[in-house]
Design an enzyme around this catalytic site. Structure first.
Site, short mmCIF file in Angstrom:
data_model
loop_
_atom_site.label_atom_id
_atom_site.label_comp_id
_atom_site.label_asym_id
_atom_site.label_seq_id
_atom_site.Cartn_x
_atom_site.Cartn_y
_atom_site.Cartn_z
N HIS A 259 23.67 -5.55 23.69
CA HIS A 259 24.59 -6.18 24.66
C HIS A 259 25.33 -5.13 25.49
O HIS A 259 26.49 -5.32 25.84
CB HIS A 259 25.60 -7.09 23.95
CG HIS A 259 24.98 -8.26 23.24
ND1 HIS A 259 24.83 -9.50 23.83
CD2 HIS A 259 24.48 -8.38 22.00
CE1 HIS A 259 24.26 -10.33 22.97
NE2 HIS A 259 24.02 -9.66 21.85
N ASN B 142 25.67 -16.78 22.01
CA ASN B 142 24.56 -16.49 22.94
C ASN B 142 24.28 -17.71 23.81
O ASN B 142 24.81 -18.80 23.56
CB ASN B 142 23.29 -16.15 22.14
CG ASN B 142 23.26 -14.71 21.66
OD1 ASN B 142 24.02 -13.86 22.13
ND2 ASN B 142 22.37 -14.43 20.73
N HIS C 51 34.47 -9.80 17.81
CA HIS C 51 34.11 -9.76 16.39
C HIS C 51 34.12 -11.20 15.84
O HIS C 51 35.16 -11.86 15.91
CB HIS C 51 35.16 -8.92 15.65
CG HIS C 51 34.85 -8.67 14.20
ND1 HIS C 51 33.83 -9.29 13.54
CD2 HIS C 51 35.43 -7.86 13.31
CE1 HIS C 51 33.80 -8.88 12.29
NE2 HIS C 51 34.77 -8.01 12.12
FE1 HDE Z 1 25.66 -9.27 17.69
N1 HDE Z 1 26.34 -7.35 17.82
N2 HDE Z 1 24.76 -8.86 15.95
N3 HDE Z 1 24.85 -11.13 17.65
N4 HDE Z 1 26.48 -9.68 19.47
C1 HDE Z 1 27.05 -6.82 18.83
O1 HDE Z 1 28.97 -5.50 18.57
C2 HDE Z 1 25.01 -7.77 15.19
C3 HDE Z 1 24.07 -11.66 16.66
C4 HDE Z 1 26.50 -10.88 20.09
O2 HDE Z 1 30.31 -8.88 24.72
C5 HDE Z 1 27.56 -5.45 18.52
O3 HDE Z 1 30.70 -4.81 19.85
C6 HDE Z 1 24.33 -7.89 13.92
C7 HDE Z 1 23.92 -13.08 16.82
C8 HDE Z 1 27.15 -10.77 21.38
O4 HDE Z 1 31.01 -7.15 23.56
C9 HDE Z 1 27.09 -5.21 17.08
C10 HDE Z 1 23.68 -9.09 13.95
C11 HDE Z 1 24.63 -13.39 17.95
C12 HDE Z 1 27.53 -9.43 21.47
C13 HDE Z 1 26.33 -6.48 16.78
C14 HDE Z 1 23.96 -9.70 15.23
C15 HDE Z 1 25.19 -12.17 18.45
C16 HDE Z 1 27.11 -8.78 20.26
C17 HDE Z 1 27.22 -4.40 19.55
C18 HDE Z 1 22.80 -9.72 12.89
C19 HDE Z 1 24.79 -14.76 18.60
C20 HDE Z 1 28.23 -8.77 22.64
C21 HDE Z 1 28.50 -4.09 20.29
C22 HDE Z 1 23.35 -9.73 11.59
C23 HDE Z 1 25.53 -15.68 17.79
C24 HDE Z 1 29.73 -8.75 22.44
C25 HDE Z 1 29.53 -4.82 19.59
C26 HDE Z 1 30.41 -8.22 23.68
C27 HDE Z 1 27.33 -7.44 19.97
C28 HDE Z 1 25.75 -6.68 15.59
C29 HDE Z 1 23.39 -10.94 15.61
C30 HDE Z 1 25.98 -12.15 19.64
C31 HDE Z 1 26.33 -3.94 16.87
C32 HDE Z 1 24.36 -6.86 12.82
C33 HDE Z 1 23.16 -14.03 15.91
C34 HDE Z 1 27.37 -11.86 22.39
O5 HDE Z 1 28.15 -5.08 16.21
#
Ligand code: HDE
Length: 721
Positions: free
Chosen positions: A80, A153, A344
């Site tokens: 993202h 999402n 978060h």
């Molecule tokens: Fe994320 N995801 N994600 N994700 N995600 C990040 O956090 C992660 C997942 C989502 O506008 C990171 O600050 C893991 C699902 C959005 O700043 C990180 C897993 C969904 C955004 C991270 C998932 C999301 C992130 C990268 C699986 C939809 C952008 C930067 C266990 C429900 C937030 C940050 C923004 C961002 C980890 C799966 C949505 C690395 C480990 C499912 C919208 O922490």
């Protein structure tokens, strides 16, 4: 021990603005200074020994400036990375106190400030907005009980079921490690290698291969919380909840060929679109919907509520609309706000809680951890955009770049020296309490038996698509797999697709010169020692319903052209009445109209009036517009016919199934294009040239624009462009 309880303050969006303003710098009428406040009288030259001499190490002003510059980048988000954000408000329609004690979902008089960030997932910060990808939809609610983040999402399901697979998924989709190619694209070997071995991803693959992955605008996307969460009421009773954001403008996408063109013509297409809509006062809006499920109904579905590869069809549990989100202010500074905002899923308020979805559980660890490397300090919550609107009181101290000056002798609890403060919210009502979920189980590293259906809902999604949507999905798979170099991966994928739909698999296979065969399903080895392995192998459970209306974008068109971008093609000699009348008609309905001509500056109309030009063909393209209109005017039409870019504009708009309108001699341009003028072209196909009545022409054109696209043209009539 406790000194006194503080009354909760009412949230008010202006409070967040005031909070941000405490850190706002405005240089109007100010001297240039160093970071220590010293006035600078020469910002052009470094300090040297003589006119032509060496630069002196002593030049602390130069060193301060360059040191700062050297450190002006922070690591981008690992996923993202590319995004755009805006401030806004959330208003509640009806109190949800029966289900949740969350204050911002109880009190309809509250206006809760929000900051919302949209993003693509795979591309790096400088990549294109129009990549085929999932879009992030993150909402930070600054509530009176602290920050609540709904980090979702634009698709309601995910690729994988367990957090353990996330790094693998992301490594597979990111540019390949040996040559860092391709940027922001899933169409390459490592992604499809992984997916072909991951049958649980099939439902999500249907979504990302659909046009949902190439939205027309952030403002025209749905948002989903994806996981099942819990609402908890005052009595401690829990309901399962799924969150939905429904865009007021409907859900719309562009064509894949168009998306690829936009990536070159305007890689900031979505960012610009959001920015311009807000600047022009056309505030983007979504309604918040919830699907509520009683605790006792947890196991009544043919899938597990904890499985993030499943959605709950709206036919089974209707979406109840409870509030409205309005984005009404662009950030003042991209880095300070959009780049530094830290979302978060674990930023919770009382009344909302997690479930044991194993993907969500992993996320709860990841998001704080990532901020430490991205923002560099455990004090990231002090950055203005991340600060809650309520005060923070705890005994956490110090650390890199600490801003708060904590007063007093004590930084521990319990204490007497500090009067016992800050103190716990002793009355449960005032603080966060986790839902009292009963847990009595063996410690195991397994996938639940209830997570083994990988295909039922993938088929339901496919069945729910309109014909053009299904064609686009098939073409997307053909495109992606044709880009894969390893034939064995293509073959494994088409074999796997047979489990979703045999015809889909055959259609994709034939375009790749393959025959779809029987899939070799990867064995699932994660089951308890005493279990029957058969019960744990991937399978297809027929979904409760064959198809679901809400899954097709075709059902979301609204009767509105608000914020649609319309190109008016004109040259010297244009009929100014024809141009002015269509422009007024479109703008009255909220569309954004631009005059495009062979050159910049202005054009001289038939009656001698000067009309300003917004864009020349050199910087413009049909892919940046929703529709095109050619007004009357003999000389203007003749000049446009001589302009290959004008002809291409019309051909391409037709190819991408957009509404095209023309009046009087303007129709000559359409006749001169590849479309020609077919007497069968009527409003059904979105080519509007009935010019006997000007107001009817405008009305028909407006109706055509409101339809978004005439996708059926793709099979009925092809023109080169
Ligand atoms: Fe994320 N995801 N994600 N994700 N995600 C990040 O956090 C992660 C997942 C989502 O506008 C990171 O600050 C893991 C699902 C959005 O700043 C990180 C897993 C969904 C955004 C991270 C998932 C999301 C992130 C990268 C699986 C939809 C952008 C930067 C266990 C429900 C937030 C940050 C923004 C961002 C980890 C799966 C949505 C690395 C480990 C499912 C919208 O922490």
């Amino acid at each position: 021990m406790a000194k006194k309880k503080k009354a909760l303050r009412k949230t008010d969006p202006s409070r967040k603005i005031i909070d941000l303003e405490r850190n706002t710098e405005n240089s109007d009428n100010e001297f240039l200074t160093t970071n220590q406040g010293l006035r600078i009288n020469d910002n052009q030259n470094s300090l040297k020994s003589g006119d032509r001499g060496a630069t002196l190490l002593e030049d602390f002003i130069l060193r301060e400036k360059i040191t700062h510059f050297d450190h002006e980048r922070i690591p981008e988000r690992i996923v993202h990375a590319r995004g755009s954000a805006a401030h806004g408000i959330f208003e509640l329609y009806e109190s949800m106190s029966k289900y949740t004690k969350a204050g911002f979902l109880n009190d309809t008089s509250r206006v809760t400030p929000v900051f919302v960030r949209f993003s693509t997932v795979a591309g790096s910060r400088g990549s294109s907005d129009l990549a085929r990808d999932v879009r992030g939809f993150s909402v930070k609610f600054y509530t009176e009980e602290g920050n609540y983040d709904l980090v979702g999402n634009n698709m309601p399901v995910f690729f994988i079921q367990d957090a353990m697979k996330f790094p693998d998924l992301v490594h597979a989709v990111k540019p390949e490690p040996h040559n860092e190619i391709p940027q922001a694209a899933s169409a390459h070997d490592t992604f499809w290698d992984f997916i072909s071995l991951m049958p649980e991803s099939m439902h999500m693959i249907m979504w990302v291969m659909s046009d949902r992955a190439i939205p027309r605008s952030f403002r025209m996307m749905e948002g989903f919380g994806v996981h099942t969460f819990r609402f908890i009421n005052e009595q401690g009773k829990s309901h399962f909840v799924k969150f939905h954001w429904k865009p007021v403008l409907g859900v719309h996408s562009v064509a894949w060929d168009e998306a690829q063109n936009i990536s070159g013509k305007d890689p900031d297409f979505h960012r610009r679109d959001l920015w311009e809509a807000i600047e022009s006062g056309q505030f983007p809006q979504w309604e918040l919907g919830v699907q509520l499920i009683d605790e006792k109904d947890e196991h009544k579905f043919p899938f597990d509520l904890l499985d993030p590869t499943k959605l709950i069809p709206e036919e089974l549990v209707p979406v109840r609309i409870i509030g409205r989100l309005t984005l009404n202010r662009n950030p003042d500074n991209f880095f300070a706000e959009t780049e530094q905002v830290a979302f978060h899923p674990g930023h919770l308020v009382p009344g909302i809680d997690f479930t044991n979805d194993p993907l969500l559980q992993g996320r709860l660890f990841s998001y704080t951890d990532t901020q430490l490397s991205r923002l560099g300090s455990p004090n990231f919550h002090e950055i203005p955009i991340n600060r809650p609107v309520v005060d923070i009181h705890n005994n956490q101290r110090d650390g890199h770049m600490r801003q708060t000056i904590n007063k007093g002798q004590t930084s521990y609890e319990p204490n007497t020296l500090g009067g016992g403060c800050p103190f716990q919210a002793m009355v449960k009502k005032f603080g966060f309490t986790s839902f009292l979920e009963r847990i009595d189980a063996k410690k195991i590293r397994n996938r639940s038996k209830s997570f083994t259906d990988h295909f039922g809902q993938a088929t339901m999604f496919l069945n729910s698509q309109s014909e053009p949507e299904r064609k686009h999905l098939t073409d997307a798979l053909r495109f992606e797999l044709a880009k894969v170099q390893t034939v064995a991966i293509r073959q494994r994928m088409v074999n796997l697709l047979t489990q979703v739909d045999k015809k889909l698999a055959d259609d994709v296979a034939s375009a790749l010169g393959l025959i779809a065969g029987k899939p070799e399903m990867p064995m699932n080895h994660s089951f308890p020692a005493d279990a029957n392995p058969k019960d744990y192998q991937p399978k297809k459970v027929p979904p409760t319903i064959e198809s679901s209306e809400a899954l097709s974008m075709a059902n979301t068109a609204k009767d509105s052209i608000a914020t649609r971008k319309i190109a008016i093609l004109a040259a010297n000699g244009v009929d100014d009445e024809s141009l002015a009348s269509i422009k007024t008609a479109l703008e009255t309905k909220g569309a954004m109209v631009k005059v495009i001509a062979p050159g910049m500056g202005s054009i001289k109309s038939k009656s001698g009036k000067m009309i300003s030009v917004d864009e020349s063909f050199l910087i413009s393209a049909s892919v940046l517009y929703d529709a095109v209109f050619v007004p009357a005017g003999e000389k203007s039409a003749a000049a446009l016919i001589e302009e290959p870019d004008a002809i291409h504009f019309i051909n391409e708009a037709f190819k991408h199934c957009k509404a095209i309108g023309a009046e009087g001699e303007g129709t000559d341009l359409i006749e001169a294009s590849e479309i020609g003028l077919n007497p069968n072209d009527d409003i059904e196909q979105g080519v509007i040239t009935n010019d006997d009545n000007r107001s009817k022409l405008a009305k028909d054109f407006i109706n055509a624009v409101a339809k978004h696209r005439f996708w059926e043209r793709e099979t009925a009539r092809k023109v080169p462009a």
